[in-house]
Motif scaffolding. Structure first.
Motif, PDB file in Angstrom:
ATOM      1  N   PHE A 178       0.828  -1.206   0.000  1.00 19.01           N
ATOM      2  CA  PHE A 178       0.000   0.000   0.000  1.00 19.01           C
ATOM      3  C   PHE A 178       0.865   1.260   0.000  1.00 19.01           C
ATOM      4  CE2 PHE A 178      -2.414   3.331   2.191  1.00 19.01           C
ATOM      5  CZ  PHE A 178      -3.576   3.356   1.436  1.00 19.01           C
ATOM      6  N   GLU A 179       1.893   1.273   0.859  1.00 13.93           N
ATOM      7  CA  GLU A 179       2.751   2.450   0.942  1.00 13.93           C
ATOM      8  C   GLU A 179       3.533   2.667  -0.361  1.00 13.93           C
ATOM      9  OE1 GLU A 179       2.808   4.732   3.126  1.00 13.93           O
ATOM     10  OE2 GLU A 179       1.602   3.830   4.707  1.00 13.93           O
ATOM     11  N   LEU A 180       3.987   1.591  -0.979  1.00 11.64           N
ATOM     12  CA  LEU A 180       4.713   1.726  -2.242  1.00 11.64           C
ATOM     13  C   LEU A 180       3.792   2.230  -3.351  1.00 11.64           C
ATOM     14  CD1 LEU A 180       6.926  -1.512  -2.229  1.00 11.64           C
ATOM     15  CD2 LEU A 180       7.688   0.856  -1.897  1.00 11.64           C
ATOM     16  N   PHE A 181       2.562   1.751  -3.376  1.00 10.08           N
ATOM     17  CA  PHE A 181       1.639   2.124  -4.447  1.00 10.08           C
ATOM     18  C   PHE A 181       1.255   3.598  -4.367  1.00 10.08           C
ATOM     19  CE2 PHE A 181      -2.578   2.454  -6.418  1.00 10.08           C
ATOM     20  CZ  PHE A 181      -2.312   1.898  -7.665  1.00 10.08           C
ATOM     21  N   ARG A 182       1.102   4.130  -3.154  1.00  7.90           N
ATOM     22  CA  ARG A 182       0.659   5.520  -3.025  1.00  7.90           C
ATOM     23  C   ARG A 182       1.831   6.473  -2.765  1.00  7.90           C
ATOM     24  NH1 ARG A 182      -2.090   6.571   2.922  1.00  7.90           N
ATOM     25  NH2 ARG A 182      -0.233   6.195   4.178  1.00  7.90           N
ATOM     26  N   ALA A 183       3.029   6.046  -3.101  1.00  8.54           N
ATOM     27  CA  ALA A 183       4.221   6.829  -2.770  1.00  8.54           C
ATOM     28  C   ALA A 183       4.185   8.233  -3.343  1.00  8.54           C
ATOM     29  CB  ALA A 183       5.473   6.094  -3.266  1.00  8.54           C
ATOM     30  N   GLY A 184       3.498   8.446  -4.465  1.00  2.00           N
ATOM     31  CA  GLY A 184       3.472   9.764  -5.082  1.00  2.00           C
ATOM     32  C   GLY A 184       2.425  10.706  -4.531  1.00  2.00           C
ATOM     33  N   VAL A 185       1.565  10.217  -3.615  1.00  2.00           N
ATOM     34  CA  VAL A 185       0.514  11.059  -3.045  1.00  2.00           C
ATOM     35  C   VAL A 185       1.138  12.062  -2.074  1.00  2.00           C
ATOM     36  CG1 VAL A 185      -1.658  11.056  -1.752  1.00  2.00           C
ATOM     37  CG2 VAL A 185      -1.122   9.180  -3.299  1.00  2.00           C
ATOM     38  N   GLN A 186       0.647  13.309  -2.109  1.00  2.88           N
ATOM     39  CA  GLN A 186       1.254  14.374  -1.331  1.00  2.88           C
ATOM     40  C   GLN A 186       0.400  14.756  -0.134  1.00  2.88           C
ATOM     41  OE1 GLN A 186       1.628  17.378  -4.392  1.00  2.88           O
ATOM     42  NE2 GLN A 186       3.728  16.778  -4.847  1.00  2.88           N
ATOM     43  N   GLY A 187       1.063  15.179   0.919  1.00  3.55           N
ATOM     44  CA  GLY A 187       0.374  15.649   2.107  1.00  3.55           C
ATOM     45  C   GLY A 187       0.986  15.069   3.368  1.00  3.55           C
ATOM     46  N   PRO A 188       0.926  15.787   4.475  1.00  4.54           N
ATOM     47  CA  PRO A 188       1.530  15.314   5.731  1.00  4.54           C
ATOM     48  C   PRO A 188       0.997  13.980   6.228  1.00  4.54           C
ATOM     49  CG  PRO A 188       1.031  17.652   5.866  1.00  4.54           C
ATOM     50  CD  PRO A 188       0.416  17.164   4.599  1.00  4.54           C
ATOM     51  N   THR A 189      -0.263  13.634   5.923  1.00  5.27           N
ATOM     52  CA  THR A 189      -0.812  12.375   6.429  1.00  5.27           C
ATOM     53  C   THR A 189      -0.334  11.178   5.629  1.00  5.27           C
ATOM     54  OG1 THR A 189      -2.822  12.455   5.066  1.00  5.27           O
ATOM     55  CG2 THR A 189      -2.899  13.528   7.233  1.00  5.27           C
ATOM     56  N   VAL A 190       0.289  11.397   4.472  1.00 10.64           N
ATOM     57  CA  VAL A 190       0.662  10.280   3.607  1.00 10.64           C
ATOM     58  C   VAL A 190       2.140  10.256   3.240  1.00 10.64           C
ATOM     59  CG1 VAL A 190      -1.629  10.032   2.604  1.00 10.64           C
ATOM     60  CG2 VAL A 190      -0.002  11.612   1.547  1.00 10.64           C
ATOM     61  N   ASP A 191       2.859  11.342   3.483  1.00 13.78           N
ATOM     62  CA  ASP A 191       4.271  11.323   3.108  1.00 13.78           C
ATOM     63  C   ASP A 191       5.136  10.915   4.304  1.00 13.78           C
ATOM     64  OD1 ASP A 191       4.319  13.661   4.639  1.00 13.78           O
ATOM     65  OD2 ASP A 191       4.419  14.996   2.917  1.00 13.78           O
ATOM     66  N   GLU A 192       6.336  11.409   4.386  1.00  9.78           N
ATOM     67  CA  GLU A 192       7.296  10.976   5.411  1.00  9.78           C
ATOM     68  C   GLU A 192       6.723  11.097   6.821  1.00  9.78           C
ATOM     69  OE1 GLU A 192      11.715  12.355   7.109  1.00  9.78           O
ATOM     70  OE2 GLU A 192      10.732  13.442   5.475  1.00  9.78           O
ATOM     71  N   ILE A 193       6.896  10.041   7.614  1.00  6.79           N
ATOM     72  CA  ILE A 193       6.435  10.056   9.002  1.00  6.79           C
ATOM     73  C   ILE A 193       7.362  10.941   9.824  1.00  6.79           C
ATOM     74  CG2 ILE A 193       6.029   8.670  11.069  1.00  6.79           C
ATOM     75  CD1 ILE A 193       5.357   6.322   9.272  1.00  6.79           C
ATOM     76  N   ARG A 194       6.762  11.966  10.454  1.00 10.16           N
ATOM     77  CA  ARG A 194       7.532  12.891  11.284  1.00 10.16           C
ATOM     78  C   ARG A 194       6.827  13.027  12.629  1.00 10.16           C
ATOM     79  NH1 ARG A 194      10.063  16.850   7.996  1.00 10.16           N
ATOM     80  NH2 ARG A 194      10.537  17.983   9.910  1.00 10.16           N
ATOM     81  N   LEU A 195       7.451  12.539  13.678  1.00  9.45           N
ATOM     82  CA  LEU A 195       6.852  12.598  15.005  1.00  9.45           C
ATOM     83  C   LEU A 195       7.558  13.595  15.909  1.00  9.45           C
ATOM     84  CD1 LEU A 195       6.282   8.768  15.595  1.00  9.45           C
ATOM     85  CD2 LEU A 195       4.705  10.447  14.624  1.00  9.45           C
ATOM     86  N   ASP A 196       8.274  14.544  15.300  1.00  9.67           N
ATOM     87  CA  ASP A 196       9.034  15.515  16.074  1.00  9.67           C
ATOM     88  C   ASP A 196       8.293  16.833  16.254  1.00  9.67           C
ATOM     89  OD1 ASP A 196       9.141  16.111  13.399  1.00  9.67           O
ATOM     90  OD2 ASP A 196      11.264  16.655  13.368  1.00  9.67           O
ATOM     91  N   SER A 197       7.003  16.873  15.888  1.00  8.29           N
ATOM     92  CA  SER A 197       6.209  18.085  16.051  1.00  8.29           C
ATOM     93  C   SER A 197       4.757  17.713  16.260  1.00  8.29           C
ATOM     94  CB  SER A 197       6.330  18.982  14.807  1.00  8.29           C
ATOM     95  OG  SER A 197       5.721  18.364  13.681  1.00  8.29           O
ATOM     96  N   ILE A 198       3.963  18.653  16.783  1.00 10.39           N
ATOM     97  CA  ILE A 198       2.536  18.406  16.990  1.00 10.39           C
ATOM     98  C   ILE A 198       1.855  18.142  15.657  1.00 10.39           C
ATOM     99  CG2 ILE A 198       0.371  19.371  17.817  1.00 10.39           C
ATOM    100  CD1 ILE A 198       2.287  18.628  20.026  1.00 10.39           C
ATOM    101  N   TYR A 199       2.206  18.945  14.637  1.00  9.18           N
ATOM    102  CA  TYR A 199       1.614  18.735  13.311  1.00  9.18           C
ATOM    103  C   TYR A 199       1.919  17.335  12.809  1.00  9.18           C
ATOM    104  CZ  TYR A 199       0.660  23.784  12.756  1.00  9.18           C
ATOM    105  OH  TYR A 199       0.188  25.063  12.879  1.00  9.18           O
TER     106      TYR A 199
END
Length: 534
Positions: A108-129
């Motif tokens: 699933f992650e490989l198939f949607r790799a080109g989708v843009q947006g914070p909820t679907v791109d790189e996982i970042r847990l260093d901020s509230i956003y």
């Protein structure tokens, strides 16, 4: 031996032959070649891969951001359960509990790799956003997939095991294994209950209460509904409420971009329904229109304007009114000015709440104020982050968090006199108008919409581009509005030419005076109605 004795002996021997068990009864049948092939581990693994990867590709194509509606969420739970069961049968082992989810997630992650947006791109847990994006995006989706899929895998493997036992291909287990099996079945039953509750939870839709008369029955002539408005190849949801469908129509545009204000309107906007038919628009990709996100390329400023104009036309035609009232809050006030500038003949008046003039100029002021506050209070971490990010605009929207997300720290004021309180827009995210899926996903999708649309607003500056409007203009501004917005709004107001204009200051409010002081805002709108009625 007599003939009679011989006959009796023959009959006895024949009876013994007939009563003797056949070879098929005394020994299990030899498995067929096909059965042997299907029993091989690599065949089960290949089948599991085909089923789970196929499901992942279908889900990535239909719902690349995960389920955004109650129907999509319920289908996700059901499909995940079925795919897990098929994997358990194919692998004939409880290893399917691990293997099937891994196959799905990776594919699933490989198939949607080109989708843009914070909820679907790189996982970042260093901020509230980043945390909000992960929890409301991947976290919620994984919950709907993994628990049902694991339960299905358990049930599928158990089905194969029960078949083996029934055919006598499995010997009885010792007591300790029986105990472990009993406990495992109990855990499976508990998981099944959780999956059923999960499916029920996500399937519940939102609703809005009718407007009632004194006897509790629906008020004749009132309107209380969600309408779906066609705007090209999308459908946008509009909550429409009013005590009389003959009253003037008010179109409200929420802030963000990406915000939804159904909760705030229901909690604090009821008085407006006395004099207006209040139409609260959930813009493309937000609130009850969040499933209208794709394709992301449709998120343009021009499309935002066209969408709002299409909704305006729908309201005019439906309620038989040549012109309607236009109210926008924050980003909605930017959109409102653009609508009033382009098609003034459609609107009786424009009311800007927490008026925006230039997103870029406002963000720079916020950045400078936050950096000065961090240095003066000794917050070295915040100061270092701001200095590293540099002044806006940013390509990574997470960089906006330390610049504009610290507004309440940099510019605090007492919220207790106000109806909305310190919770502000967060308090309106859990009203019954939203489905449970929308309640969970609202904040994350807001970030995705913001990431798409906000960079396109950086060239807007009404002090240069819109210095006159052909309809009456009213600005509702809180006394405690942050300088980055208030100063620019006052500057624009002074240079604005309009048939009439007024800047109304709400004494105990900040950026959201229509919700913080709803009675005063209703009073303002009553005056607007009296001043502009024909």
């Amino acid at each position: 031996m007599t003939d009679e004795d011989r006959h009796l002996k023959e009959v006895t021997e024949m009876s013994k032959e007939q009563l003797a068990p056949s070879p098929s009864q005394t020994a299990p049948a030899e498995p067929s070649r096909l059965s042997n092939t299907l029993a091989k581990p690599w065949v089960g693994l290949a089948t599991t891969a085909a089923v789970t990867v196929g499901y992942a590709l279908m889900a990535g194509w239909l719902t690349p951001r995960g389920p955004l509606t109650e129907i999509q969420a319920a289908v996700t739970v059901a499909m995940s359960l079925l795919v897990g069961a098929a994997s358990g049968v194919a692998l004939r082992s409880r290893w399917a509990i691990l293997v099937a989810p891994v196959f799905f997630l990776v594919s699933f992650e490989l198939f949607r790799a080109g989708v843009q947006g914070p909820t679907v791109d790189e996982i970042r847990l260093d901020s509230i956003y980043g945390i909000i994006a992960f929890v409301t995006g991947r976290g919620f989706h994984w919950l709907l997939v993994l628990i049902p899929m694991m339960l299905g895998a358990i049930l599928g493997a158990a089905f194969v095991r029960s078949r083996k036992q029934h055919k006598g291909q499995d010997t009885s287990a010792p007591v300790h294994r029986r105990t472990r099996t009993f406990l495992f079945r109990g855990l499976t039953a508990l998981t099944g209950v959780i999956v059923l509750l999960l499916g029920f939870f996500v399937a519940l839709p939102g609703s809005t209460d009718p407007i009632v008369a004194e006897d509790g029955t629906p008020l004749p002539g009132s309107v209380s509904e969600f309408a779906n408005v066609d705007v090209g190849d999308h459908q946008l949801s509009v909550m429409i409420r009013g005590r009389s469908d003959t009253n003037p129509v008010l179109l409200f545009l929420a802030g963000g971009p990406g915000g939804t204000e159904l909760g705030a309107m229901r909690n604090h906007g009821g008085a407006l329904e006395q004099d207006f038919v209040v139409a609260t628009l959930d813009q493309r990709g937000t609130g009850k229109s969040m499933h209208q996100f794709e394709p992301a390329s449709t998120f343009t400023l021009e499309n935002a304007i066209r969408d709002a104009l299409a909704v305006t036309e729908y309201l005019r035609q439906r309620f038989g009114q040549d012109r309607i009232y236009l109210v926008g809050q924050s980003w909605g006030s930017t959109l409102g000015v653009l609508l009033a500038d382009r098609e003034p003949q459609l609107y009786r008046a424009f009311v800007g709440v927490g008026q925006m003039v230039s997103q870029r100029a406002t963000d720079i002021i916020f950045y400078e104020d936050a950096l000065e506050w961090a240095r003066s209070t000794g917050d070295a971490g915040l100061a270092a982050t701001l200095e590293a990010n540099g002044p806006p605009p940013y390509t990574d929207i997470r960089h906006y968090e330390p610049a504009i997300g610290t507004e309440q720290l940099v510019h605090p004021y007492d919220h207790t006199p106000n109806a909305e309180g310190a919770g502000q827009n967060f308090e309106g995210l859990f009203v019954e108008e939203y489905s449970n899926v929308e309640k969970i996903r609202n904040l994350g999708v807001t970030l995705d919409v913001f990431a798409m649309l906000y960079p396109q607003l950086q060239e807007i500056d009404f002090r240069e581009q819109v210095t006159s409007l052909d309809i009456p203009v009213y600005l509702a501004q809180g006394r405690y509005e942050a300088p980055g917005r208030a100063d620019l709004a006052e500057e624009w107001y002074e240079m604005l030419a309009a048939p009439s204009k007024e800047l109304r200051v709400f004494e105990t409010s900040g950026h959201r005076p229509m919700w913080e002081q709803p009675a005063e805002f209703d009073r303002l709108m009553s005056e607007v109605l009296a001043d502009t009625s024909e």
